[in-house]
Design a protein around this motif. Structure first.
Motif, PDB file in Angstrom:
ATOM      1  N   PRO A  23      35.704  34.853  39.220  1.00 56.35           N
ATOM      2  CA  PRO A  23      35.588  34.874  40.371  1.00 56.35           C
ATOM      3  C   PRO A  23      36.024  35.973  41.100  1.00 56.35           C
ATOM      4  O   PRO A  23      37.369  35.950  40.958  1.00 56.35           O
ATOM      5  CB  PRO A  23      35.842  33.579  41.059  1.00 56.35           C
ATOM      6  N   LYS A  24      35.290  36.831  41.758  1.00 55.69           N
ATOM      7  CA  LYS A  24      36.018  37.851  42.400  1.00 55.69           C
ATOM      8  C   LYS A  24      35.459  38.042  43.932  1.00 55.69           C
ATOM      9  O   LYS A  24      34.541  37.476  44.255  1.00 55.69           O
ATOM     10  CB  LYS A  24      35.555  39.161  41.734  1.00 55.69           C
ATOM     11  N   VAL A  25      36.099  39.055  44.650  1.00 59.23           N
ATOM     12  CA  VAL A  25      35.741  39.398  46.165  1.00 59.23           C
ATOM     13  C   VAL A  25      36.070  40.893  46.212  1.00 59.23           C
ATOM     14  O   VAL A  25      36.776  41.514  45.763  1.00 59.23           O
ATOM     15  CB  VAL A  25      36.444  38.705  47.194  1.00 59.23           C
ATOM     16  N   ALA A  26      34.762  41.631  46.535  1.00 58.50           N
ATOM     17  CA  ALA A  26      34.773  42.940  46.892  1.00 58.50           C
ATOM     18  C   ALA A  26      35.060  43.184  48.285  1.00 58.50           C
ATOM     19  O   ALA A  26      34.291  42.802  49.390  1.00 58.50           O
ATOM     20  CB  ALA A  26      33.794  43.656  46.400  1.00 58.50           C
ATOM     21  N   CYS A  27      36.080  44.159  48.631  1.00 59.82           N
ATOM     22  CA  CYS A  27      36.465  44.630  49.833  1.00 59.82           C
ATOM     23  C   CYS A  27      34.939  45.268  50.527  1.00 59.82           C
ATOM     24  O   CYS A  27      34.541  46.126  49.773  1.00 59.82           O
ATOM     25  CB  CYS A  27      37.488  45.567  49.892  1.00 59.82           C
ATOM     26  N   PRO A  28      34.634  44.996  51.555  1.00 59.03           N
ATOM     27  CA  PRO A  28      33.226  45.572  52.103  1.00 59.03           C
ATOM     28  C   PRO A  28      33.546  46.990  52.629  1.00 59.03           C
ATOM     29  O   PRO A  28      32.452  47.748  52.605  1.00 59.03           O
ATOM     30  CB  PRO A  28      32.898  44.744  53.363  1.00 59.03           C
ATOM     31  N   LEU A  29      34.791  47.425  52.796  1.00 59.21           N
ATOM     32  CA  LEU A  29      34.941  48.822  53.314  1.00 59.21           C
ATOM     33  C   LEU A  29      35.295  49.835  52.101  1.00 59.21           C
ATOM     34  O   LEU A  29      34.765  50.963  51.911  1.00 59.21           O
ATOM     35  CB  LEU A  29      36.377  49.145  54.050  1.00 59.21           C
ATOM     36  N   HIS A  30      35.678  49.287  51.126  1.00 60.75           N
ATOM     37  CA  HIS A  30      36.553  50.228  50.069  1.00 60.75           C
ATOM     38  C   HIS A  30      35.795  49.977  48.529  1.00 60.75           C
ATOM     39  O   HIS A  30      35.926  50.524  47.691  1.00 60.75           O
ATOM     40  CB  HIS A  30      37.831  50.226  49.791  1.00 60.75           C
ATOM     41  N   LYS A  31      35.175  48.732  48.355  1.00 60.85           N
ATOM     42  CA  LYS A  31      34.484  48.255  47.317  1.00 60.85           C
ATOM     43  C   LYS A  31      35.622  47.801  46.153  1.00 60.85           C
ATOM     44  O   LYS A  31      35.029  47.711  44.999  1.00 60.85           O
ATOM     45  CB  LYS A  31      33.510  49.019  46.748  1.00 60.85           C
ATOM     46  N   LYS A  32      36.791  47.812  46.449  1.00 62.31           N
ATOM     47  CA  LYS A  32      37.775  47.310  45.432  1.00 62.31           C
ATOM     48  C   LYS A  32      37.574  45.826  45.170  1.00 62.31           C
ATOM     49  O   LYS A  32      37.331  45.082  46.216  1.00 62.31           O
ATOM     50  CB  LYS A  32      39.215  47.760  46.135  1.00 62.31           C
ATOM     51  N   THR A  33      37.858  45.276  44.014  1.00 62.54           N
ATOM     52  CA  THR A  33      37.589  43.825  43.554  1.00 62.54           C
ATOM     53  C   THR A  33      38.841  43.388  43.257  1.00 62.54           C
ATOM     54  O   THR A  33      39.463  43.930  42.783  1.00 62.54           O
ATOM     55  CB  THR A  33      36.350  43.720  42.654  1.00 62.54           C
ATOM     56  N   PHE A  34      39.008  41.910  43.566  1.00 58.18           N
ATOM     57  CA  PHE A  34      40.088  41.242  43.323  1.00 58.18           C
ATOM     58  C   PHE A  34      39.663  39.955  42.742  1.00 58.18           C
ATOM     59  O   PHE A  34      38.640  39.216  43.121  1.00 58.18           O
ATOM     60  CB  PHE A  34      40.839  41.017  44.654  1.00 58.18           C
ATOM     61  N   ASP A  35      40.426  39.392  41.946  1.00 55.65           N
ATOM     62  CA  ASP A  35      40.510  38.207  41.206  1.00 55.65           C
ATOM     63  C   ASP A  35      40.625  37.013  42.171  1.00 55.65           C
ATOM     64  O   ASP A  35      41.790  37.001  42.647  1.00 55.65           O
ATOM     65  CB  ASP A  35      41.207  38.098  39.974  1.00 55.65           C
ATOM     66  N   LEU A  36      39.745  36.076  42.457  1.00 63.13           N
ATOM     67  CA  LEU A  36      39.990  35.177  43.549  1.00 63.13           C
ATOM     68  C   LEU A  36      41.005  33.883  43.032  1.00 63.13           C
ATOM     69  O   LEU A  36      41.534  33.373  43.990  1.00 63.13           O
ATOM     70  CB  LEU A  36      38.555  34.391  43.872  1.00 63.13           C
ATOM     71  N   ARG A  37      41.145  33.861  41.649  1.00 59.81           N
ATOM     72  CA  ARG A  37      42.141  32.940  41.317  1.00 59.81           C
ATOM     73  C   ARG A  37      43.533  33.325  41.351  1.00 59.81           C
ATOM     74  O   ARG A  37      44.460  32.675  41.642  1.00 59.81           O
ATOM     75  CB  ARG A  37      41.804  32.509  39.652  1.00 59.81           C
ATOM     76  N   THR A  38      43.662  34.457  40.912  1.00 65.88           N
ATOM     77  CA  THR A  38      45.164  35.079  40.896  1.00 65.88           C
ATOM     78  C   THR A  38      45.324  36.218  41.939  1.00 65.88           C
ATOM     79  O   THR A  38      46.786  36.420  42.368  1.00 65.88           O
ATOM     80  CB  THR A  38      45.437  35.823  39.490  1.00 65.88           C
ATOM     81  N   GLY A  39      44.634  36.790  42.677  1.00 67.39           N
ATOM     82  CA  GLY A  39      44.818  37.744  43.638  1.00 67.39           C
ATOM     83  C   GLY A  39      44.905  39.382  42.680  1.00 67.39           C
ATOM     84  O   GLY A  39      45.038  40.278  43.638  1.00 67.39           O
ATOM     85  N   GLU A  40      44.954  39.350  41.693  1.00 66.58           N
ATOM     86  CA  GLU A  40      44.950  40.648  40.752  1.00 66.58           C
ATOM     87  C   GLU A  40      44.101  41.425  41.086  1.00 66.58           C
ATOM     88  O   GLU A  40      42.777  41.068  41.187  1.00 66.58           O
ATOM     89  CB  GLU A  40      45.259  40.387  39.430  1.00 66.58           C
ATOM     90  N   GLY A  41      44.077  42.767  41.255  1.00 72.39           N
ATOM     91  CA  GLY A  41      43.021  43.723  41.591  1.00 72.39           C
ATOM     92  C   GLY A  41      42.159  43.950  40.203  1.00 72.39           C
ATOM     93  O   GLY A  41      43.035  43.895  38.939  1.00 72.39           O
ATOM     94  N   ILE A  42      41.090  43.985  40.152  1.00 72.81           N
ATOM     95  CA  ILE A  42      39.958  44.071  39.083  1.00 72.81           C
ATOM     96  C   ILE A  42      39.818  45.651  38.720  1.00 72.81           C
ATOM     97  O   ILE A  42      39.913  46.070  37.649  1.00 72.81           O
ATOM     98  CB  ILE A  42      38.866  43.324  39.144  1.00 72.81           C
ATOM     99  N   SER A  43      39.753  46.393  39.970  1.00 72.57           N
ATOM    100  CA  SER A  43      39.208  47.780  40.158  1.00 72.57           C
ATOM    101  C   SER A  43      40.548  48.600  40.025  1.00 72.57           C
ATOM    102  O   SER A  43      40.376  49.796  39.713  1.00 72.57           O
ATOM    103  CB  SER A  43      38.315  47.868  41.256  1.00 72.57           C
ATOM    104  N   ASP A  44      41.657  48.366  40.236  1.00 70.75           N
ATOM    105  CA  ASP A  44      42.689  49.115  40.280  1.00 70.75           C
ATOM    106  C   ASP A  44      44.061  48.010  40.331  1.00 70.75           C
ATOM    107  O   ASP A  44      43.912  46.904  40.080  1.00 70.75           O
ATOM    108  CB  ASP A  44      42.992  50.066  41.375  1.00 70.75           C
ATOM    109  N   ASP A  45      45.169  48.689  40.616  1.00 70.97           N
ATOM    110  CA  ASP A  45      46.379  47.745  40.435  1.00 70.97           C
ATOM    111  C   ASP A  45      46.643  47.202  41.687  1.00 70.97           C
ATOM    112  O   ASP A  45      47.837  46.617  41.915  1.00 70.97           O
ATOM    113  CB  ASP A  45      47.502  48.831  40.034  1.00 70.97           C
ATOM    114  N   LEU A  46      46.029  47.251  42.952  1.00 62.70           N
ATOM    115  CA  LEU A  46      46.312  46.732  43.833  1.00 62.70           C
ATOM    116  C   LEU A  46      46.120  45.286  44.011  1.00 62.70           C
ATOM    117  O   LEU A  46      45.102  44.875  43.347  1.00 62.70           O
ATOM    118  CB  LEU A  46      45.694  47.306  45.286  1.00 62.70           C
TER     119      LEU A  46
END
Length: 109
Positions: A23-46
């Motif tokens: 499960p992920k969420v994508a920032c509506p401004l920058h399209k960076k994606t994050f794992d909703l379980r862990t918070g780890e960045g999927i698209s980069d290291d943020l």
């Protein structure tokens, strides 16, 4: 909060999942994606913060740290509007006289 620009926009992000059903969420401004379980960045290291949840019936309960601790973590204490000298333009707009629209259909016939 999106860590890219410290923007509080993830609540309006796009929810989905990766090909591996992460499960992920994508920032509506920058399209960076994050794992909703862990918070780890999927698209980069943020990364983003995540918090424990539990379901109670049809409610989702989120366990948040104390407000002072959360402010310290997010660095939001200086972002609050303490006082504003803004005028209420909506209140002033109500005082503006309006003219009837000569092209409007007559509904009283």
């Amino acid at each position: 909060m999106c860590p890219h620009k410290q923007a509080f926009v993830l609540s309006q992000g796009i929810i989905g999942s990766t090909g591996d059903d992460v499960p992920k969420v994508a920032c509506p401004l920058h399209k960076k994606t994050f794992d909703l379980r862990t918070g780890e960045g999927i698209s980069d290291d943020l990364n983003i913060l995540t918090f424990p949840i539990k379901l109670e019936g049809d409610k989702v309960m989120v366990e948040l740290p104390a407000e002072a601790e959360l402010d310290a973590i997010l660095g939001t204490n200086g972002l609050r509007v303490q006082k504003s000298d803004c005028i209420d333009i909506a209140g002033d707009a109500l005082k503006v006289p309006t003219k009837s629209n000569p092209f409007a259909k007559n509904t009283t016939a």
